[in-house]
Enzyme design. Structure first.
Site, PDB file in Angstrom:
ATOM      1  CG  ASP A  41      56.451  81.028  66.790  1.00  0.00           C
ATOM      2  OD1 ASP A  41      56.522  82.198  67.184  1.00  0.00           O
ATOM      3  OD2 ASP A  41      55.886  80.121  67.443  1.00  0.00           O
ATOM      4  CG  ASP A 100      52.809  77.632  68.182  1.00  0.00           C
ATOM      5  OD1 ASP A 100      52.002  77.692  69.130  1.00  0.00           O
ATOM      6  OD2 ASP A 100      53.606  78.557  67.942  1.00  0.00           O
ATOM      7  CG  ASP A 128      57.342  81.844  73.182  1.00  0.00           C
ATOM      8  OD1 ASP A 128      58.013  81.324  74.085  1.00  0.00           O
ATOM      9  OD2 ASP A 128      57.417  83.057  72.885  1.00  0.00           O
TER      10      ASP A 128
END
Length: 327
Positions: free
Chosen positions: A13, A208, A15
């Protein structure tokens, strides 16, 4: 043994994992480079083209090419092909890069509901306003199919959590009652496609956010690493349903170089956890024990029950310090 020794590639991922607001997150770049593994960057952010993302990655010190990036915008245009024929009309709520993908795929871009679009394709664009959302709503009322690049309600930026595409989609759904089909995470297709593109047989999905990055990896049947550098923190982990629970938990991307046995939920660093009614009681803790070590200790007990515990009760000085650091 390092965690990366068990895998042949990384599905990363962006961001909240690799960067925040385009700036590299502490330790992320060095950890990715040191892993020695090929990486595919799998992002729900549909506001940038793959080439722009690759350039941004190079600007923070990573080796990346356009072919190393898979965005939810790309996945959404592929999904739209199920409902469209060449030349069909599409109304796009989204960035210029999404409009280009739609045009390059052979569809006609229309500027309002009066163009009778067969599909409304909704992706993130910081400039989206009332007019664009209203034209989308009118199109849906006239029978258009509603597709979204992703349903992330928030977007991690350097100043904090900004409004994400899912929140904009929610406005249209509130006005019309129409829930879109989403192309991005947590659907497994992006993970499977990214791994296939690079020939990965034992990929590790890293993110996240539990309800997209981790849930998508779990849905794809892949081991997952959750890093505590973005949206989902310790308390979200404790409350996570089984479909959102990662295989490994790391403070940041340096976890890639750590022993995998130390990254799974379980008692460590002198902490001891037990269930007391609806609470997990945390005690012990060796000198210098970390908050993430306490978290893994608590998660083993908290995830063992049928219901998620509603609180963590710290009953030692080290436990109190660790739990305080979670908030």
């Amino acid at each position: 043994m390092r965690l990366t020794d068990e895998h042949d590639g990384l599905l990363l991922d962006l961001d909240g994992t690799v960067w925040s607001g385009g700036e590299g997150i502490a330790h992320a770049v060095d950890a990715i480079q040191a892993s020695g593994l090929p990486a595919m960057y799998v992002t729900n952010n549909a506001s940038r083209s793959a080439s722009d993302v690759a350039e941004m990655l190079r600007n923070i010190g990573l080796t990346a090419h356009e072919s190393d990036v898979l965005t939810s915008a790309m996945a959404a245009v592929t999904m739209a092909g199920r409902y469209l024929e060449h030349g069909d009309a599409v109304y796009v709520v989204g960035a210029p890069s999404l409009r280009k993908l739609v045009r390059d795929a052979g569809y006609e871009l229309v500027e309002s509901a009066d163009g009778d679009p067969k599909v409304v394709l909704h992706g993130h664009n910081p400039d989206t306003g009332w007019r664009e959302l209203s034209e989308a709503a009118l199109s849906l009322q006239r029978g258009a199919k509603y597709l979204a690049t992703n349903l992330d309600t928030s977007l991690p930026m350097e100043r904090g959590l900004m409004v994400g595409n899912g929140s904009m989609v929610a406005a249209v759904t509130s006005a019309t009652g129409v829930v879109p089909e989403a192309a991005g995470k947590p659907e497994p297709a992006m993970f499977e496609q990214a791994a296939s593109l690079r020939g990965m047989r034992r990929p590790l999905a890293v993110g996240d956010r539990l309800d997209t990055d981790i849930a998508g990896g779990v849905a794809a049947g892949m081991p997952t690493l959750h890093v505590l550098t973005g949206v989902s923190g310790p308390l979200a982990l404790l409350e996570a349903p089984p479909a959102h629970r990662p295989t490994y938990i790391g403070a940041d991307m340096r976890a890639l170089a750590e022993d995998p046995d130390a990254l799974v939920p379980g008692a460590q660093e002198g902490f001891v956890a037990r269930l007391d009614g609806s609470a997990v009681v945390l005690t012990g803790g060796a000198a210098g024990a970390s908050s993430v070590g306490a978290l893994r200790t608590v998660l083993e007990v908290g995830w063992a029950g049928a219901d998620a515990p509603v609180e963590v009760r710290a009953e030692s000085e080290a436990a109190e310090a660790a739990v305080s650091a979670w908030r």
